[in-house]
Design a protein around this motif. Structure first.
Motif, mmCIF file in Angstrom:
data_model
loop_
_atom_site.group_PDB
_atom_site.id
_atom_site.type_symbol
_atom_site.label_atom_id
_atom_site.label_comp_id
_atom_site.label_asym_id
_atom_site.label_seq_id
_atom_site.Cartn_x
_atom_site.Cartn_y
_atom_site.Cartn_z
ATOM 1 N N GLN A 1 0.748 -1.183 0.249
ATOM 2 C CA GLN A 1 0.109 0.071 0.088
ATOM 3 C C GLN A 1 0.774 0.971 0.292
ATOM 4 O O GLN A 1 1.900 1.244 0.845
ATOM 5 N N GLU B 1 -2.036 -0.977 -3.754
ATOM 6 C CA GLU B 1 -2.848 -0.470 -3.727
ATOM 7 C C GLU B 1 -2.200 1.072 -3.366
ATOM 8 O O GLU B 1 -1.680 1.517 -3.060
ATOM 9 N N ARG C 1 -6.248 -0.950 -6.949
ATOM 10 C CA ARG C 1 -6.816 -0.205 -6.296
ATOM 11 C C ARG C 1 -6.451 1.490 -6.149
ATOM 12 O O ARG C 1 -5.088 0.977 -5.718
ATOM 13 N N ARG D 1 -12.819 -3.110 -1.255
ATOM 14 C CA ARG D 1 -13.267 -2.252 -2.446
ATOM 15 C C ARG D 1 -13.789 -1.472 -1.932
ATOM 16 O O ARG D 1 -13.476 0.216 -1.406
#
Ligand code: SAM
Ligand code: SF4
Length: 495
Positions: free
Chosen positions: A197, A244, A282, A454
């Protein structure tokens, strides 16, 4: 956001090592004019103990406040690692004690001051320790920080992280403050909390004038980063294993307005360019402003495969009269129109919000309107705040400041509505299989895993998977905050 002006004398001992100072010199600027004067209590130049010591050096950083600060702290970690520092487990074993501060509400200030007290004690036990304070609180008290806290060695505003390296690299040091935004920290190394992330800071500062908010005075006018630079950084994140990415800014969806005409793109276009990068699966962003939530951005949530079905749409108040005094530039109807547009294009979208309770002059009828909007929208989650008067903001001195017990009582009523509606909304997930990005072990039950959908919902689930993996989880039960379920299989095995 201004520096502290040209009248300040330069410390004779600080060595300016960065290219930035060199650039300023070439521009005919005197770098000393941008810096704080030395702390009178430590004015005698002394050798930088962190520079001269041959053994390994260690640091400890405590982060307060928003995701922008979390991101800045990751940059600090990366930069300090590149300077040869190890991260200490606790403050009392660190040579360098750092705080990345927040000033959004008074409670943030007081929590931090308590921690600073501990740093003072540790420094008195071992005077060669360095204490550094960065972020919004430091910026907001820049004129007094060294007088009020003489044991602080270095203070720097948000976006001044590179100055910390400059300070630590100098041969000798006296206390210094750095408060003028110069550049984005995109070039600095970073140490991410989770390797899959990553953050992408797309802008700095805010041009809004919300009457309660200290941010424009701590983070300055809005500056957008060049799109080419952002895409290169996003590609580098993807190549480094980030799946993400969260785009960060105080008002992300006004992105681009400060860019020169030939380089200007809007927020929806930026989202599309990030979406096109291989490996980014994402995309999220925070925080957008309802006034800039245009139809192309909303449609992007339906059209771009990586853009998550989650929109944070800060309400602040459901009363148009209060919104006007807040200088939010939308009213209840315009806000509800945005919600309707989101529901039209992305029916399953999670909508979250920020709400302030007890703004000056808020009547029972105004507050009832906030409750009505919270009922009507049915937020998937909300950050709720008791109004806190902040120094030098318009709302701090407005008539009609409410007694604390009134604010607390209203907050309790608001929480009841927000949590009940979030619980009801979460019911739509029961029985569905949702894609979950695994983050690690559950915080409440070691035998389970934890991840996020999500929609931004946290999920605790039974199953076996590694952090960073996508799994499909069948949702069985919910609370207002979390979902629970069983993982069917890692998605890679389903393909
Ligand atoms: N730019 C974002 C926006 O416009 O919604 C908000 C950023 S601010 C860091 C996060 C939230 O803190 C705000 O949305 C607001 O609800 C809350 N906040 C800001 N100033 C506040 C104050 N003086 N008292 C209480 N809450 C405050
Ligand atoms: Fe503060 Fe957000 Fe308003 Fe900017 S838009 S002034 S950051 S609340």
């Amino acid at each position: 956001m201004g520096g502290v002006g040209g009248s300040l004398a330069r410390s004779g001992v600080l060595i300016f090592a960065s290219q930035l100072s060199e650039r300023r010199r070439l521009n005919g600027e005197n770098p000393s004019q941008r810096e704080r004067p030395p702390n009178p209590s430590t004015q005698t130049p002394h050798t930088n103990p962190l520079r001269s010591r041959s053994m390994a050096k260690s640091f400890h950083v405590t982060t307060f406040g928003c995701q922008m600060n979390v991101h800045d702290s990751e940059r600090m970690r990366g930069m300090l690692a590149s300077l040869g520092y190890d991260e200490a487990e606790s403050r009392d074993t660190a040579d360098l004690i750092l705080f990345n501060t927040c000033s959004i509400r008074e409670s943030a200030d007081s929590r931090f001051i308590a921690h600073l007290g501990e740093a003072k004690r540790l420094k008195s036990e071992q005077p060669e320790r360095i204490v550094g304070v960065g972020g919004c609180w430091a910026q907001s008290v820049k004129d007094e920080v060294f007088q009020r806290f003489p044991f602080v060695d270095v203070a720097f505003g948000p976006g001044q992280i590179h100055k910390l390296a400059e300070f630590l690299n100098s041969d000798s040091l006296s206390a210094q403050g750095y408060f003028e935004f110069e550049d984005f920290a995109g070039h600095l190394p970073t140490r991410r909390e989770r390797e899959f992330q990553g953050w992408l800071q797309i802008s700095q500062g805010c041009n809004c004038v919300c009457s309660y908010c200290i941010v424009p005075s701590t983070r300055g006018k809005e500056v957008s980063r060049d799109p080419g630079e952002l895409i290169l950084e996003a590609e580098a994140l993807a190549a480094d294993g980030v799946r993400e990415v969260t785009l960060l800014g105080q008002n992300v969806n006004s992105y681009g307005r400060s860019l020169p005409p030939g380089r200007r793109i809007g927020f929806a276009e930026l989202l599309a360019r990030v979406d096109a990068i291989d490996g980014i699966e994402r995309i999220r962003y925070t925080s957008p402003h309802p006034k800039d939530m245009s139809e192309d951005v909303i449609r992007a949530h339906a059209e771009l495969p990586a853009l998550c079905e989650q929109i944070h749409l800060p309400l602040q108040s459901g009363s148009s009269a209060v919104l006007k005094r807040m200088r939010r530039t939308y009213n209840r109807q315009r806000y509800m129109d945005r919600v309707a547009l989101i529901r039209e294009h992305v029916p399953d979208c999670a909508i979250t919000t920020d709400i302030i309770v007890g703004f000056p002059g808020e009547t029972e009828a105004d507050f009832a309107e906030t409750l009505e909007v919270a009922e009507e929208v049915g937020y998937d989650g909300a950050f709720t705040f008791v109004f806190s008067p902040r120094r030098e903001t318009e709302a701090a001195t407005m008539d009609g400041q409410l007694p604390h017990p009134v604010k607390v009582e209203r907050m309790e009523r608001l929480l009841e509505v927000v949590q009940r509606r979030a619980r009801e909304r979460a019911q739509r997930f029961v029985g569905r299989s949702l894609e979950v990005l695994v983050e690690g072990r559950s915080r409440t039950d070691e035998t389970k895993l934890r991840g996020r959908t999500r929609h931004g919902k946290a999920v605790n689930f039974e199953g076996a998977a590694a952090p960073g993996e996508f799994v499909e989880v069948e949702i069985e039960t919910t609370t207002s905050q979390t979902l629970s379920g069983v993982s069917v299989k890692p998605l890679s095995q389903l393909l």
